[in-house]
Scaffold this motif. Structure first.
Motif, PDB file in Angstrom:
ATOM      1  N   ALA A 145      -1.855   9.347  -2.664  1.00 13.84           N
ATOM      2  CA  ALA A 145      -1.697   8.859  -3.732  1.00 13.84           C
ATOM      3  C   ALA A 145      -3.181   8.280  -4.448  1.00 13.84           C
ATOM      4  O   ALA A 145      -3.328   8.194  -5.992  1.00 13.84           O
ATOM      5  N   MET A 146      -4.903   8.413  -4.225  1.00 11.65           N
ATOM      6  CA  MET A 146      -5.924   8.897  -4.758  1.00 11.65           C
ATOM      7  C   MET A 146      -6.365   9.436  -5.316  1.00 11.65           C
ATOM      8  O   MET A 146      -6.535   9.741  -6.785  1.00 11.65           O
TER       9      MET A 146
ATOM     10  N   ILE B 206      -0.083   6.749   7.031  1.00 13.86           N
ATOM     11  CA  ILE B 206      -0.403   6.069   6.112  1.00 13.86           C
ATOM     12  C   ILE B 206      -2.190   5.897   5.306  1.00 13.86           C
ATOM     13  O   ILE B 206      -1.642   6.314   3.716  1.00 13.86           O
TER      14      ILE B 206
ATOM     15  N   LEU C 196      -1.074   8.892   3.313  1.00  9.75           N
ATOM     16  CA  LEU C 196      -0.393   8.862   1.915  1.00  9.75           C
ATOM     17  C   LEU C 196      -1.093   8.313   1.165  1.00  9.75           C
ATOM     18  O   LEU C 196      -1.405   8.611  -0.124  1.00  9.75           O
ATOM     19  N   LEU C 197      -1.871   7.774   1.286  1.00 11.89           N
ATOM     20  CA  LEU C 197      -2.770   6.902   0.414  1.00 11.89           C
ATOM     21  C   LEU C 197      -4.109   7.854  -0.238  1.00 11.89           C
ATOM     22  O   LEU C 197      -4.269   7.483  -1.426  1.00 11.89           O
ATOM     23  N   THR C 198      -4.106   8.767   0.953  1.00 12.32           N
ATOM     24  CA  THR C 198      -5.164   9.487   0.298  1.00 12.32           C
ATOM     25  C   THR C 198      -4.723  10.473  -0.995  1.00 12.32           C
ATOM     26  O   THR C 198      -5.376  11.110  -1.951  1.00 12.32           O
TER      27      THR C 198
ATOM     28  N   GLY D 251       1.568   6.965  -6.753  1.00 15.41           N
ATOM     29  CA  GLY D 251       0.280   7.986  -6.635  1.00 15.41           C
ATOM     30  C   GLY D 251       0.525   9.284  -6.297  1.00 15.41           C
ATOM     31  O   GLY D 251       0.326  10.229  -7.374  1.00 15.41           O
ATOM     32  N   VAL D 252       1.310   9.471  -5.327  1.00 12.58           N
ATOM     33  CA  VAL D 252       1.668  10.247  -5.085  1.00 12.58           C
ATOM     34  C   VAL D 252       2.773  11.853  -6.148  1.00 12.58           C
ATOM     35  O   VAL D 252       2.322  12.854  -6.344  1.00 12.58           O
TER      36      VAL D 252
ATOM     37  N   THR E 158      -9.289   8.689   4.487  1.00 10.49           N
ATOM     38  CA  THR E 158      -8.746   8.691   5.015  1.00 10.49           C
ATOM     39  C   THR E 158      -8.908   7.797   6.077  1.00 10.49           C
ATOM     40  O   THR E 158      -8.085   7.186   6.676  1.00 10.49           O
TER      41      THR E 158
ATOM     42  N   ALA F  95       0.998  -1.309   0.202  1.00  8.28           N
ATOM     43  CA  ALA F  95      -0.231   0.344   0.089  1.00  8.28           C
ATOM     44  C   ALA F  95       0.795   1.108  -0.108  1.00  8.28           C
ATOM     45  O   ALA F  95       0.727   2.368  -0.597  1.00  8.28           O
ATOM     46  N   VAL F  96       1.960   1.348   0.493  1.00  7.20           N
ATOM     47  CA  VAL F  96       2.465   2.738   0.603  1.00  7.20           C
ATOM     48  C   VAL F  96       3.944   2.734  -0.259  1.00  7.20           C
ATOM     49  O   VAL F  96       3.818   4.195  -1.068  1.00  7.20           O
TER      50      VAL F  96
ATOM     51  N   GLY G  20       1.131   4.437  -2.743  1.00 13.19           N
ATOM     52  CA  GLY G  20       0.854   5.489  -1.922  1.00 13.19           C
ATOM     53  C   GLY G  20       1.547   6.380  -3.150  1.00 13.19           C
ATOM     54  O   GLY G  20       1.791   7.675  -3.075  1.00 13.19           O
TER      55      GLY G  20
END
Length: 801
Positions: free
Chosen positions: A650-651, A643, A646-648, A419-420, A743, A412-413, A416
């Protein structure tokens, strides 16, 4: 401290209730004074050079955003009946109080040469309503003989025409603008209904008014929806109408207090403060869930209501203090942005989050001390039920499949980070308007036929009095305007050059072939026909573009609704051209207007919002360090909360959602809320260490099973509470809905799986003496209050142990 507070709350129940009721009534009365904001939000501080230039421009030439545009596409407009109706409509709109002028093909002006007085008369093209089609055809030909208006007031190729309505600036920044805009719209709709022709509305005054109205409508809708969703979810969890009713009452009190706070500070309702009521509702419900879950849990253990309520105040109340402080810190960080809109939002949000905490801390124990004891169906979910089964499975995973948790987290990281790198920074002046709305579609209509309606200005200072009368200066202005024609995002410019061309055409009896700059021989003779040129009291058309000393002028352009990146590129491309035509040593040239202010404001806000996010992270880390006193534990506690951030991000990168003021503030909000679960978990974990003789495995599992209910319950409420914002017609609020919901969902999973896994894996390396013995003991978990010392009059249960 918590013992004293517990006694104060429970011993003085009635007095506390009366004080809260009176305080709520006072804040409700103050809240009735709160008004909607109709002003354009200032994104830059007053000391910024861009703002200084823009304010000086407005002082010199007037407001650049006070015109409302009305468009229609009608091939029959120049047929007698249609034109007569448009003529009457233009004059009817012009006579509305608050309207300074209305210009359309039915009311447009021309310069007419008056040889007897040696001057140009500024007269209407149509001085009376045409009475026959032959007269109409003659007027049509006359109108199309005026190049000054082609592409600015009408588009002869696409049969599109505009009405430009100049509004009184004194009305625009008050609530009276709403009635004015609706009166104009209602008047114009008569034509639309009579001939079944759609009218298109735009311009900053119209956009701002409709936006403010939508904020007001959505405020009511979101409050209702958030209450409805909270009530449904709370009943599903607690199976008690009483519990649901009183929690709803408590969160409504926080909303009333919020409006009172707005009034005390003299703030108005904006697009940001408008989302605070539903936001406070979901935060208040989250507080209540943790308090009520602890109450039911304690009561299920020993059956003593007052003992359970006292522990609720001392244990969960203490933990809630820290969680609300971190949430408030996330909002308070906006106060360093320098943007009035965000500063107000940060102040009101942070204060009311802490007030919501106090209201729930006082009212939950007081109200439930008066209510009957919980029934078995209210507490059975602690022993059985789907959530309990889910928590048992999570416990099994972190005990037996921690490697799987880490592998999924690492994947996931990595996703992420990828995506960033796709993220882009941009924004539009009307970025928050939904592309599905009529407001946006109308704006696109004007972009298609007139290149847009967004203000873009260039001011030129010749540094010499009457410098504008030089032939070389006029030629330079025309050269710059010719260069601007190569930019498809810009409309035809309007400037002194166009007026001088108009004058030459008038001098040669209106012949459109002479719509050009006069030669050196013609110039002085033609300009002498312009009356009182440059004088302060002159009503000459040219004075809209020059100052009284004929030293400064402007080039006005309407621009498409392009992004800040495109505006920046446009500005950078124009600057070398401007410097080449107007050498900086001889001229002062500034690119300004609402569009440029928005560009600089967006860049300024993004930079400051990043700083505010870092500040929020620092403040939250410091608060946790003071509470848990272990640097290692603070780092561990931040991991499951960073985390999801970061995922947000990336989304956003994968979905093509840009970084802009309306999306970057999401991170501070989500961080302040998501860290709540971590604090509750670590607080329970430390208590369980004490109760389990510092056995880490048993303490982690016990903390998970105890706090897991509240973590899941609050996550569900927060998820759906924020998800309602997806229904908003504003892009920024819509993004707040799905991004914060995502998030917080990711944060819940991270706190349920990653945090306990890290505690078990790192074991005694992070569970140090410093964690066991904090610098500031706000959780006060080890000792219990003596019930004999806590006497509540009229309650026999106070005598029970």
């Amino acid at each position: 401290m918590w013992t004293i507070l517990t006694r104060f709350i429970l011993r003085n129940r009635l007095a506390n209730l009366i004080v809260i009721v009176l305080f709520t009534a006072l804040m409700g009365w103050l809240g009735t004074r709160v008004q909607m904001s109709y002003e354009m939000a200032r994104m830059l501080p007053e000391t910024d050079s861009t703002i200084i230039i823009y304010e000086n421009f407005k002082k010199q030439f007037g407001e650049d955003g006070s015109v409302m545009f009305v468009g229609l596409q009608d091939e029959k407009l120049f047929e007698l009946d249609h034109f007569q109706a448009w003529y009457d409509l233009t004059n009817e709109v012009r006579n509305i109080e608050g309207v300074e002028e209305a210009i359309s093909v039915a009311r447009m002006f021309q310069l007419v040469r008056n040889d007897s007085l040696k001057k140009f008369d500024f007269v209407p093209v149509i001085d009376a309503k045409p009475q026959s089609q032959a007269e109409m055809d003659s007027l049509k030909n006359q109108i199309f003989q005026l190049p000054f208006y082609e592409g600015r007031l009408f588009n002869s190729e696409t049969h599109v025409s505009m009405m430009m309505i100049t509004l009184d600036k004194n009305v625009l920044n008050t609530k009276n603008r709403v009635a004015l805009i609706h009166e104009i719209e209602s008047t114009l709709n008569k034509f639309s209904e009579q001939y079944d022709i759609r009218l298109y509305y735009s311009g900053m005054p119209y956009i701002r008014t409709i936006t403010s109205e939508k904020i007001q409508q959505e405020l009511v809708m979101f409050v209702f929806l958030s209450l409805l969703i909270a009530a449904i979810i709370l009943f599903a969890f607690f199976r008690s109408f009483r519990a649901v009713f009183f929690i709803i009452v408590i969160v409504l009190i926080t909303v009333v207090v919020m409006f009172g706070t707005l009034s005390i500070f003299g703030f108005k309702i904006t697009i940001l403060t408008g989302i605070l009521p539903p936001l406070l509702i979901v935060i208040g419900v989250e507080n209540s869930i943790f308090l009520l879950n602890k109450y039911y849990n304690e009561f299920s253990i020993h059956g003593n209501k007052i003992k359970a309520l006292s522990r609720v105040i001392r244990r969960i109340g203490a933990a809630n203090l820290l969680t609300n402080a971190t949430t408030a810190a996330g909002f308070a960080a906006f106060t360093i942005t320098g943007n009035a809109l965000l500063v107000e939002f940060g102040i009101i949000a942070s204060i009311n989050i802490l007030l919501a905490y106090l209201v729930s801390l006082f009212l939950i124990p007081i109200i439930f001390s008066y209510l009957p004891n919980p029934k078995p169906q209210h507490i059975q979910h602690f022993e059985k039920g789907n959530v309990n089964k889910l928590l048992q499975k999570i416990a099994w995973v972190i005990l037996n499949r921690r490697n799987v948790v880490y592998i999924i987290t690492v994947i996931a990281v990595i996703a992420g980070v990828l995506g960033v790198v796709r993220l882009r920074t941009t924004g539009n002046m009307v970025d928050d308007i939904s592309h599905k709305s009529r407001l946006y579609k109308d704006l696109m209509f004007f972009e298609k036929h007139f290149k847009g309606v967004m203000p873009f200005e260039i001011s030129i200072d010749t540094k010499k009095k009457k410098g504008l009368l030089r032939a070389s200066t006029l030629q330079k202005l025309e050269t710059l305007q010719d260069s601007m024609a190569f930019y498809p995002e810009l409309s035809k410019p309007v400037s002194m050059v166009e007026v001088v061309k108009f004058s030459k055409q008038a001098f040669f009896k209106g012949n459109p072939a002479y719509y050009e700059l006069p030669t050196n021989q013609e110039r002085n003779f033609i300009l002498s026909y312009v009356p009182n040129l440059g004088t302060a009291d002159s009503k000459s058309i040219i004075n809209a573009f020059v100052d009284s000393s004929l030293q400064k002028t402007r080039i006005s352009v309407q621009m498409a609704n392009i992004g800040t990146t495109e505006i920046d590129t446009l500005q950078k491309k124009l600057k070398p051209t401007i410097d080449e035509i107007f050498p900086p040593e001889d001229f002062d040239v500034d690119i300004t207007g609402g569009s440029i202010v928005f560009l600089e404001g967006t860049n300024y806000l993004v930079k400051n919002l990043i700083s505010s996010l870092l500040l929020a992270l620092l403040v939250i880390a410091v608060l946790m360090a003071l509470t848990f006193s272990s640097f290692k534990m603070v780092i561990i506690s931040l991991i499951p909360n960073l985390i999801p951030q970061l995922l947000t991000a990336a989304m956003m990168g994968y979905a093509g959602i840009s970084i802009k003021p309306s999306t970057i503030l999401i991170f501070s909000i989500a961080l302040g809320i998501s860290v709540d679960n971590t604090i509750h978990f670590l607080a329970r974990y430390r208590l369980q260490l004490f109760l389990n003789d510092w056995k880490i495995k048993e303490s982690v599992l016990a903390a998970l099973l105890e706090t897991g209910f509240s973590m899941i319950y609050s996550a569900v409420v927060l998820f759906f509470g924020f998800a309602i914002f997806i229904l908003s017609s504003f892009g920024g609020t819509e993004a707040l809905g799905y991004l914060v919901s995502f998030t917080l969902l990711a944060a819940m999973l991270s706190n349920l799986f990653v945090l306990p896994s890290l505690l078990l894996t790192l074991d005694k390396r992070i569970t140090t003496k410093a964690f066991r013995e904090p610098l500031i003991e706000i959780l006060d978990e080890e000792d219990d209050i003596e019930l004999d010392d806590l006497e509540i009059e009229g309650d026999e249960e106070t005598k029970k142990e």
